[in-house]
Design an enzyme around this catalytic site. Structure first.
Site, PDB file in Angstrom:
ATOM      1  N   SER A 302       0.837  -1.193   0.000  1.00 31.15           N
ATOM      2  CA  SER A 302       0.000   0.000   0.000  1.00 31.15           C
ATOM      3  C   SER A 302       0.873   1.245   0.000  1.00 31.15           C
ATOM      4  O   SER A 302       2.041   1.211   0.411  1.00 31.15           O
ATOM      5  CB  SER A 302      -0.900   0.018   1.240  1.00 31.15           C
ATOM      6  OG  SER A 302      -0.176   0.424   2.389  1.00 31.15           O
ATOM      7  N   ASP A 303       0.327   2.352  -0.473  1.00 27.03           N
ATOM      8  CA  ASP A 303       1.004   3.617  -0.267  1.00 27.03           C
ATOM      9  C   ASP A 303       1.038   3.887   1.237  1.00 27.03           C
ATOM     10  O   ASP A 303       0.351   3.232   2.028  1.00 27.03           O
ATOM     11  CB  ASP A 303       0.285   4.745  -1.017  1.00 27.03           C
ATOM     12  CG  ASP A 303       1.245   5.810  -1.523  1.00 27.03           C
ATOM     13  OD1 ASP A 303       2.303   5.991  -0.884  1.00 27.03           O
ATOM     14  OD2 ASP A 303       0.939   6.457  -2.536  1.00 27.03           O
ATOM     15  N   PHE A 304       1.835   4.851   1.653  1.00 30.53           N
ATOM     16  CA  PHE A 304       2.194   4.964   3.059  1.00 30.53           C
ATOM     17  C   PHE A 304       1.103   5.645   3.899  1.00 30.53           C
ATOM     18  O   PHE A 304       0.562   6.683   3.501  1.00 30.53           O
ATOM     19  CB  PHE A 304       3.512   5.725   3.196  1.00 30.53           C
ATOM     20  CG  PHE A 304       4.717   4.861   2.927  1.00 30.53           C
ATOM     21  CD1 PHE A 304       5.852   4.954   3.707  1.00 30.53           C
ATOM     22  CD2 PHE A 304       4.708   3.916   1.906  1.00 30.53           C
ATOM     23  CE1 PHE A 304       6.958   4.141   3.479  1.00 30.53           C
ATOM     24  CE2 PHE A 304       5.804   3.102   1.666  1.00 30.53           C
ATOM     25  CZ  PHE A 304       6.936   3.211   2.453  1.00 30.53           C
ATOM     26  N   LEU A 306      -2.009   4.313   5.529  1.00 33.09           N
ATOM     27  CA  LEU A 306      -3.437   4.117   5.294  1.00 33.09           C
ATOM     28  C   LEU A 306      -4.214   3.726   6.553  1.00 33.09           C
ATOM     29  O   LEU A 306      -5.439   3.692   6.528  1.00 33.09           O
ATOM     30  CB  LEU A 306      -3.659   3.031   4.223  1.00 33.09           C
ATOM     31  CG  LEU A 306      -3.735   3.519   2.780  1.00 33.09           C
ATOM     32  CD1 LEU A 306      -2.427   4.127   2.334  1.00 33.09           C
ATOM     33  CD2 LEU A 306      -4.139   2.377   1.850  1.00 33.09           C
TER      34      LEU A 306
END
Length: 584
Positions: A302-304, A306
């Site tokens: 995931s992008d950072f 979340l």
């Protein structure tokens, strides 16, 4: 635990390694925080980003993937990393750490996206590589990046960014290749060949292609790091255009995929409405599309940030849990796993997973599925069976520095050049008395003289693409968002200067700019995409020919931008300069 090093099928080996790990050690593989690295790491000092020490992350929490933010001089990084590797390989699972980084070879400094080059060769931003569209150069650049990262001990790149730059206001355009899928796909393939090699292996740096399924079409161009920018829209029905570069990346063997923060609004796939939650939380997108339809078998990170709301350096930084803000941290974690995510970027509280297992809400088989993929990535990179050591590349080798400097000039794009010979006709020849604004006189060629406006025959003015400064949230100050209009005082200053002498305007296009108010007051206009003053002057004087073409259009007005569709490339009415333009 001991690590099985028998030569056999990597999937089976990964499964055996995971089966020998405790639940807590398996959970640690799913977390991927960012840290700052000192030349001599203090293992017990709390991190300003997490409040947790390196020892606790590595030993107590079993974390084995770490992104590096601030680092010491590149030639000191490998020694600092080895301290952490020694700790990791002698405790807990004894698996090594995979160190990752955002880009480090260009100009933009943004702690949430990229780092300005220091101690390595410096190149134009990726959008400049898109302006040149030279696949061989992109491949060679990525090979240089791979050598530098390996010399530092970094084996995972949080790039390339392959989003299409279809929304002119979007803040992240500098790190993309441009507005069209075919060009982005070609350059993505070349980049992956340079960074990973023919296949992901012991000599590779694993590439993370982002932001799946294409992060460019943000509503009003706002950035989804922040609550006001969470919506992603497709009024032109061009979802497939944005997805296409990821098809190319998967076919080229990308090891890792990162979904975007954005929350799709009104999107349908195969006739079914897509749940309005951030892409990483969306099972239709991650499992249905990425895994099942596109056949991706690698790691999804995931992008950072979340899951956990944070305050960083005194600024609020809410979790990018768009569409699921009402869920608890545990429920957000469970939804990410259910969607198909393997690893949580920026997160470090491993009890989120162990508690779910203990409470019976997360099947151990689902935890093991992600843990196996992650260990298999380590195996493919040769980190568990270290290959024989070879001599490391020279960081910042003179030949690499020279190539980067040349590329800075080559990608520059001439937008306006006088038809008739004039003091501002490009290339500029002969010795000049020149008035400089935004450039340092040390970059002038031999025989040139910097002069006050009253004594100059020519002015060279260098400006940056405009944006609206914002600083309410952590990272917000570094994001170039909002209006593309030049400040009124700058427009007036350029107009006044243009009355006195010919003006060569150089504009750094990390995003488009509305140049309409100044175009009649300048004699020549050149765009750069990340360049030193010396590289700018080499292009203006013809020492190196500027070969770039606009990788996106320059709209005529903000009204035209507002009326355009964010998912459609080159969609503004009557642009001042169309995509692909060059005056040469």
């Amino acid at each position: 635990m001991s690590i099985d090093t028998a030569p056999t099928n990597l999937t089976a080996r990964a499964a055996r390694i995971v089966s020998d790990m405790t639940v807590a050690e398996r959970a640690g593989l799913l977390f991927h925080p960012m840290v700052f690295l000192d030349e001599t790491p203090d293992l017990d000092a709390p991190s300003p980003l997490t409040g947790v020490s390196l020892r606790e992350l590595i030993v107590d929490r079993g974390i084995r993937f770490i992104t590096l933010g601030a680092i010491p001089a590149p030639d000191r990084v490998a020694g600092a990393i080895q301290v952490l590797q020694d700790l990791a390989t002698t405790t807990g699972s004894r698996l090594p750490i995979v160190f990752a980084t955002d880009p480090r070879h260009s100009f933009v400094q943004n702690d949430g996206a990229s780092h300005r080059a220091a101690g390595v060769s410096q190149w134009p931003e990726p959008i400049g590589l898109g302006a040149l569209a030279d696949e061989d150069l992109v491949r060679d650049f990525a090979r240089i990046v791979r050598g530098d990262y390996r010399a530092m001990g970094i084996r995972m790149a949080l790039h390339p960014q392959i989003d299409l730059t279809t929304e002119p206001r979007w803040a992240r355009q500098a790190q993309s290749f441009g507005a069209t899928a075919p060009l982005t796909g070609r350059l993505t393939r070349a980049y992956l060949e340079g960074l990973q090699g023919d296949a992901l292996g012991a000599d590779s740096v694993a590439a993370t292609v982002k932001h799946f399924p294409g992060g460019g079409p943000q509503q009003d161009g706002e950035d989804p790091h922040f609550p006001y920018g969470r919506e992603q829209v497709y009024p032109g029905g061009r979802f497939e255009d944005h997805l296409a570069p990821f098809r190319d990346a998967i076919a080229a063997g990308a090891g890792i995929v990162m979904p975007y923060y954005g929350m799709p609004v009104g999107l349908e796939l195969d006739g079914e409405p897509v749940e309005q939650v951030g892409f990483a939380f969306n099972r239709q997108i991650i499992t249905g599309l990425l895994r099942e339809k596109l056949g991706f078998e690698g790691v999804v990170i995931s992008d950072f940030g979340l899951i956990t709301d944070q305050v960083v350096f005194g600024k609020p930084f809410p979790a990018r849990a768009w569409g699921v803000e009402q869920l608890s941290r545990e429920d957000r974690t469970l939804k990410l796993l259910h969607a198909g995510v393997d690893q949580f970027g920026g997160e470090f509280d491993t009890t989120l997973v162990t508690t779910l297992v203990e409470d019976g809400r997360l099947d151990i088989a689902r935890l093991d599925e992600s843990a196996r993929r992650i260990v298999q990535l380590q195996l493919r990179l040769g980190l568990i069976d270290p290959p024989p050591q070879h001599s490391a590349p020279v960081l910042g080798a003179p030949s690499d520095v020279a190539r980067g400097l040349e590329a800075q000039s080559r990608v520059m794009t001439v937008l306006v050049n006088p038809d008739a010979p004039s003091p501002a006709h490009l290339p500029l020849t002969g010795s000049r008395r020149v008035h400089l604004q935004g450039l340092d006189a040390s970059a002038l060629p031999a025989g040139w003289v910097a002069a006050e406006a009253a004594a100059a025959e020519l002015a060279i003015v260098r400006i940056s693409a405009p944006f609206e400064p914002r600083d309410d949230y952590f990272l917000e100050a570094g994001m170039e968002q909002g209006s593309l209009d030049l400040p009124a005082d700058l427009v007036a200053e350029i107009a006044e200067l243009g009355k006195r002498m010919p003006v060569v305007l150089v504009v750094t296009l990390t995003r488009p700019a509305i140049l309409t108010p100044v175009i009649a007051d300048v004699a020549a206009v050149v765009a750069d995409f990340g360049a030193s003053d010396a590289a700018v002057m080499r292009a203006l004087t013809g020492e190196i020919r500027p070969e770039g073409r606009l990788p996106f259009e320059l709209p005529r007005s903000m009204a035209a931008v507002a009326d355009s569709r964010p998912d459609v490339a080159s969609d503004s009415a009557d642009p001042l300069f169309p995509a692909g333009w060059s005056a040469l």
